[in-house]
Design an enzyme around this catalytic site. Structure first.
Site, short mmCIF file in Angstrom:
data_model
loop_
_atom_site.label_atom_id
_atom_site.label_comp_id
_atom_site.label_asym_id
_atom_site.label_seq_id
_atom_site.Cartn_x
_atom_site.Cartn_y
_atom_site.Cartn_z
N TYR A 17 -42.28 26.63 -11.43
CA TYR A 17 -41.61 27.92 -11.19
C TYR A 17 -41.89 28.46 -9.79
O TYR A 17 -41.02 29.07 -9.16
CB TYR A 17 -41.96 28.94 -12.28
N ARG B 112 -39.63 26.76 -7.52
CA ARG B 112 -38.28 27.32 -7.63
C ARG B 112 -38.20 28.69 -6.95
O ARG B 112 -37.20 29.01 -6.32
CB ARG B 112 -37.87 27.40 -9.11
N VAL C 17 -31.25 32.76 -13.20
CA VAL C 17 -32.53 33.46 -13.14
C VAL C 17 -32.91 33.75 -11.70
O VAL C 17 -34.00 34.26 -11.42
CB VAL C 17 -33.63 32.62 -13.83
N HIS D 279 -31.05 34.64 -19.52
CA HIS D 279 -32.20 33.71 -19.53
C HIS D 279 -33.42 34.25 -18.80
O HIS D 279 -34.34 33.49 -18.51
CB HIS D 279 -31.78 32.36 -18.92
N CYS E 276 -53.19 43.61 -20.39
CA CYS E 276 -54.15 43.04 -21.35
C CYS E 276 -55.18 42.12 -20.70
O CYS E 276 -56.08 41.62 -21.38
CB CYS E 276 -53.42 42.22 -22.42
N GLY F 296 -18.93 28.38 -12.44
CA GLY F 296 -20.09 27.52 -12.22
C GLY F 296 -20.95 27.25 -13.42
O GLY F 296 -22.18 27.20 -13.31
N SER G 69 -21.31 24.61 -16.96
CA SER G 69 -20.81 23.39 -17.59
C SER G 69 -20.08 23.69 -18.90
O SER G 69 -19.32 22.86 -19.39
CB SER G 69 -22.00 22.46 -17.89
N PRO H 126 -15.95 22.86 -9.48
CA PRO H 126 -15.39 21.71 -8.76
C PRO H 126 -15.25 20.47 -9.66
O PRO H 126 -14.51 19.55 -9.34
CB PRO H 126 -16.41 21.44 -7.65
P1 NAD Z 1 -24.82 24.64 -16.00
O1 NAD Z 1 -24.74 23.98 -17.30
O2 NAD Z 1 -24.31 26.00 -15.93
O3 NAD Z 1 -24.08 23.65 -14.93
C1 NAD Z 1 -23.81 23.98 -13.59
C2 NAD Z 1 -22.30 23.83 -13.34
O4 NAD Z 1 -22.01 24.27 -12.02
C3 NAD Z 1 -21.78 22.39 -13.45
O5 NAD Z 1 -20.70 22.35 -14.35
C4 NAD Z 1 -21.30 22.06 -12.02
O6 NAD Z 1 -20.14 21.24 -12.02
C5 NAD Z 1 -21.00 23.44 -11.48
N1 NAD Z 1 -21.01 23.57 -10.02
C6 NAD Z 1 -21.72 22.86 -9.12
N2 NAD Z 1 -21.46 23.28 -7.86
C7 NAD Z 1 -20.58 24.32 -7.98
C8 NAD Z 1 -19.94 25.18 -7.04
N3 NAD Z 1 -20.16 25.09 -5.72
N4 NAD Z 1 -19.07 26.13 -7.51
C9 NAD Z 1 -18.84 26.25 -8.84
N5 NAD Z 1 -19.43 25.45 -9.77
C10 NAD Z 1 -20.29 24.50 -9.36
O7 NAD Z 1 -26.22 24.81 -15.43
P2 NAD Z 1 -27.47 23.82 -15.31
O8 NAD Z 1 -27.61 23.49 -13.88
O9 NAD Z 1 -27.36 22.68 -16.27
O10 NAD Z 1 -28.63 24.77 -15.79
C11 NAD Z 1 -28.84 25.12 -17.14
C12 NAD Z 1 -29.54 26.46 -17.20
O11 NAD Z 1 -30.70 26.41 -16.35
C13 NAD Z 1 -28.74 27.60 -16.62
O12 NAD Z 1 -27.93 28.14 -17.57
C14 NAD Z 1 -29.85 28.53 -16.08
O13 NAD Z 1 -30.42 29.30 -17.10
C15 NAD Z 1 -30.87 27.58 -15.58
N6 NAD Z 1 -30.71 27.36 -14.13
C16 NAD Z 1 -30.56 28.46 -13.32
C17 NAD Z 1 -30.39 28.29 -11.97
C18 NAD Z 1 -30.21 29.52 -11.11
O14 NAD Z 1 -30.67 30.60 -11.51
N7 NAD Z 1 -29.54 29.40 -9.96
C19 NAD Z 1 -30.35 27.00 -11.41
C20 NAD Z 1 -30.52 25.89 -12.27
C21 NAD Z 1 -30.68 26.10 -13.63
#
Ligand code: NAD
Length: 248
Positions: free
Chosen positions: A74, A77, A113, A129, A160, A197, A199, A224
């Site tokens: 974390y 990140r 997040v 989240h 605490c 953005g 999945s 995309p």
């Molecule tokens: P997700 O399932 O929401 O997938 C990310 C999606 O973004 C994909 O479908 C991809 O095709 C799309 N994408 C990629 N580039 C893009 C762009 N330029 N414009 C629009 N869409 C685009 O997310 P994940 O990465 O599998 O993460 C799962 C969970 O983990 C999230 O729901 C979140 O809670 C956490 N997470 C958060 C962050 C953040 O806060 N930025 C980053 C990674 C993961």
């Protein structure tokens, strides 16, 4: 206009017209909206860090066994996001929402997040989240804002004196009640959903879209890549280009 007819039109124009006539709008964002700011999506980076999958790292079981490992992930990140700025999609959404809310209900629900919607000045964000920038007491559950990028000693709570954890919803944990209720009510009442953005396979957010569609809402999706979002209008491209174009 029928949904089939919508697909044949310019999708940007169609999306604009749907949003212009909607009275209640749900905006749902996922990791993809922050990709062009430099925040990697889990799927994009293969989902591994130090040979551990993100499912393993974002887990209460792993935290109990090795809190240092989970905190280091974390903190890495936090360092990544600390160097990132909101992109044109975050900014356009924040500005548009501010104005649209004078006459319509618009609610942003995010799975992210990273805090970039808030940095862009978004007036009201429902976070499903949790937040990278908050710590939670492992004894009483109280949260506080925390922006440290490194910990010599793992953090303890001021309330605490117990170990703190990231205030993030991990795999296998219950979703936070208030954000869930607010997001659910929004999805039941909305007549349009703008999905950016995501999945479309991360629950429960994916279910909000399915429920809204069942109740007659028009679903617009920006991504995309191919995804599982059951959209009437699919815009295939990057969020930072398409979102400002739709909301112009
Ligand atoms: P997700 O399932 O929401 O997938 C990310 C999606 O973004 C994909 O479908 C991809 O095709 C799309 N994408 C990629 N580039 C893009 C762009 N330029 N414009 C629009 N869409 C685009 O997310 P994940 O990465 O599998 O993460 C799962 C969970 O983990 C999230 O729901 C979140 O809670 C956490 N997470 C958060 C962050 C953040 O806060 N930025 C980053 C990674 C993961």
């Amino acid at each position: 206009m029928s949904c089939a007819a919508m697909q044949e039109q310019n999708p940007i124009v169609e999306a604009r017209s749907v949003l212009a006539s909607a009275r209640r709008i749900l905006v749902l964002t996922g990791a993809g909206i922050s990709a062009e700011s430099g925040v990697p999506t889990f799927r994009g980076e293969g989902g591994y860090w130090r040979n551990k999958s993100y499912q393993e790292l974002a887990s209460p079981v792993t935290f109990k066994r090795d809190p240092r490992l989970v905190w280091d992930w974390y903190l890495m990140r936090r360092q990544t996001v600390n160097d990132c700025r909101p992109n044109a999609a975050h900014v356009a959404l924040a500005k548009w929402t501010e104005i649209a809310r004078w006459t319509r209900d618009v609610q942003l629900v995010t799975q992210n997040v990273d805090g970039l919607h808030e940095s862009a000045g978004h007036p009201d964000v429902i976070r499903l989240h949790g937040s990278l920038w908050r710590n939670q007491c492992t004894r009483c559950g109280k949260e506080r804002e925390e922006k440290s990028l490194n910990y010599g000693q793992l953090p303890v709570s001021p309330c605490c004196g117990a170990l703190e954890r990231p205030a993030i919803v991990w795999f296998g944990e219950a979703m936070p009640t208030k954000p869930m209720a607010m997001a659910y009510l929004t999805c039941l009442a909305c007549d349009a959903v703008l999905v950016v953005g995501t999945s479309g396979i991360v629950m429960p957010a994916a279910e909000f879209v399915i429920n809204a569609k069942k109740r007659g809402a028009i679903i617009i999706d920006v991504n995309p890549d191919d995804d599982a979002v059951p959209a009437h209008i699919k815009l295939r491209g990057q969020a930072a280009t398409l979102v400002p174009a739709i909301l112009a």
